[in-house]
Design a protein around this motif. Structure first.
Motif, PDB file in Angstrom:
ATOM      1  N   UNK A 188      11.757 -49.693 -17.569  1.00  0.00           N
ATOM      2  CA  UNK A 188      10.789 -50.326 -16.979  1.00  0.00           C
ATOM      3  C   UNK A 188       9.402 -50.292 -17.889  1.00  0.00           C
ATOM      4  N   UNK A 189       9.016 -49.084 -18.211  1.00  0.00           N
ATOM      5  CA  UNK A 189       7.803 -48.962 -18.830  1.00  0.00           C
ATOM      6  C   UNK A 189       8.046 -50.088 -20.209  1.00  0.00           C
ATOM      7  N   UNK A 190       8.969 -49.992 -20.849  1.00  0.00           N
ATOM      8  CA  UNK A 190       9.009 -50.737 -21.989  1.00  0.00           C
ATOM      9  C   UNK A 190       8.780 -52.269 -21.536  1.00  0.00           C
ATOM     10  N   UNK A 191       9.381 -52.747 -20.402  1.00  0.00           N
ATOM     11  CA  UNK A 191       9.006 -54.083 -20.036  1.00  0.00           C
ATOM     12  C   UNK A 191       7.870 -54.269 -19.549  1.00  0.00           C
ATOM     13  N   UNK A 192       7.084 -53.289 -18.903  1.00  0.00           N
ATOM     14  CA  UNK A 192       5.850 -53.368 -18.258  1.00  0.00           C
ATOM     15  C   UNK A 192       4.862 -53.754 -19.750  1.00  0.00           C
ATOM     16  N   UNK A 193       5.206 -52.800 -20.677  1.00  0.00           N
ATOM     17  CA  UNK A 193       4.303 -53.183 -22.060  1.00  0.00           C
ATOM     18  C   UNK A 193       4.405 -54.352 -22.378  1.00  0.00           C
TER      19      UNK A 193
END
Length: 396
Positions: A188-193
């Motif tokens: 999720x943090x990857x997709x947020x970035x």
């Protein structure tokens, strides 16, 4: 209704998941889908906070109706952001709930007229205004240019939920977990970035201003219009967006290359290996095959960039040219650059890369490697030397 999670007291997620759209904004790939988050606050007065893309109206409307108390209707639609993935359902929502009032700031109402011809049953709110629903008090915080001029956030002072619009959002559907304590946080943090760099990055300074403005607000939950709802650690998405907006970098390197016949790649391979031997294992992308959506996300947190490509028709290899235009539009800063170029009969790539660095005031680390033909052993040594110098500068 089964399957409608409560975000807070009297507050429910009534959004939808989209696994049908393959390109967000017709530009950015969605390998994990995307959610359009909307929220319903059920009180003496009932408020829908943001809506969804028009294609998914039936699902959205079914969720709203399932939560409405008997003989009650929607009183308000709070519009934090006018982009059609959050307002595409407005026309039909207004026909289903004809007494519903549209709530937005001055710029929102101007856009409502332009997009949907809405010029009645509207309530204009200003910065700091409140809307009393009975028990719940909604406070409005204008956050212009995050990432449109009308963007705002709505804070429920009763429950501590910040409905943050596109800010603090991310790609990825939420059907496998809506909350931060239910999901694969690394993914999720990857997709947020990726969402941040693709959509919001150009407006980083405005994001920082919005975050500073929100510092006194006692957040308990951060509920954006895309992606994860943060209830366990609501400060984390704010911290991540602040870091990415300031372009704070890790001591890492991204190597982005294009190679038509493999000669430029041979040079890149040597540089990448030299970086690895110095403990800076780089992320490497072939710009002709990696989508810019992923490339920009990967390089956004890297202090060092090696850009390598051949000359093409006296200029840059076209996929590299497109990437640099994107980075320039996103106002890239605070990076150390290394350049590797090759040519057969006329140069041009080197000058174009140097002009890019000059326009963005980025430091170029020597040596600038420019190779004629396939390259010699000495050229390979220069690539290794560039990697060594870049590693030294990043570590200093």
């Amino acid at each position: 209704m089964i399957g409608l999670p409560a975000v807070a007291r009297d507050t429910y997620w009534v959004g939808v998941n989209d696994h049908e759209t393959d390109l967000f904004e017709a530009l950015w790939p969605l390998p994990y889908g995307v959610s359009y988050n909307a929220y319903l606050v059920v009180d003496n007065k009932i408020a829908l906070i943001d809506a969804v893309k028009g294609h998914f109206l039936a699902d959205h409307l079914g969720k709203i109706r399932a939560l409405l108390p008997a003989h009650k209707s929607l009183d308000y639609l709070i519009i934090n952001h006018m982009e059609p993935d959050h307002t595409g359902a407005i026309d039909i929502l207004r026909s289903v709930f004809p007494h519903m009032t549209l709530v937005g700031n001055k710029k929102t109402l101007e856009m409502l007229r332009a997009f949907y011809g809405a010029d009645s049953a509207c309530l204009e709110v200003g910065d700091g205004d409140e809307l009393d629903l009975g028990t719940h008090r909604l406070q409005f915080h204008l956050t212009p240019m995050v990432h449109w001029p009308e963007t705002m956030m709505t804070f429920d002072a009763t429950t501590g939920v910040l409905f943050s619009g596109d800010a603090f959002g991310g790609f990825g559907a939420v059907d496998r977990g809506l909350f931060d304590d239910e999901v694969n946080l690394e993914l999720m943090q990857r997709e947020m970035l990726r969402y941040f760099t693709n959509i919001v990055a150009r407006y980083g300074q405005m994001v920082i201003k919005a975050i500073e403005k929100l510092r006194p607000v006692p957040l308990r939950v951060v509920a954006p219009t895309h992606g994860t709802v943060w209830r366990r650690n609501p400060s984390l998405p704010v911290e991540l967006y602040a870091r990415w907006s300031a372009q704070e970098c890790d001591p890492t390197v991204a190597v982005i290359y294009g190679s038509m016949y493999g000669n430029t790649y041979r040079l890149v391979e040597v540089a990448a290996r030299a970086l690895t031997e110095r403990g800076l294992a780089p992320v490497v992308h072939d710009i002709a095959r990696s989508h810019a959506s992923h490339v920009v996300a990967d390089l956004w947190t890297c202090k060092g960039l090696i850009l390598a490509c051949p000359t093409y028709n006296t200029g840059l290899f076209p996929p590299m040219e497109s990437l640099l235009a994107l980075l320039e539009n996103k106002l890239l800063k605070n990076r150390l650059l290394g350049f590797v170029t090759s040519y057969a009969w006329a140069g041009g790539a080197r000058k174009a890369l140097e002009a890019f660095a000059q326009r963005l005031s980025l430091e170029v680390v020597p040596p600038v490697v420019e190779v004629k033909g396939a390259g010699t052993a000495q050229d390979l040594e220069q690539c290794a030397l560039l990697a060594a110098h870049l590693a030294e500068r990043i570590s200093s």
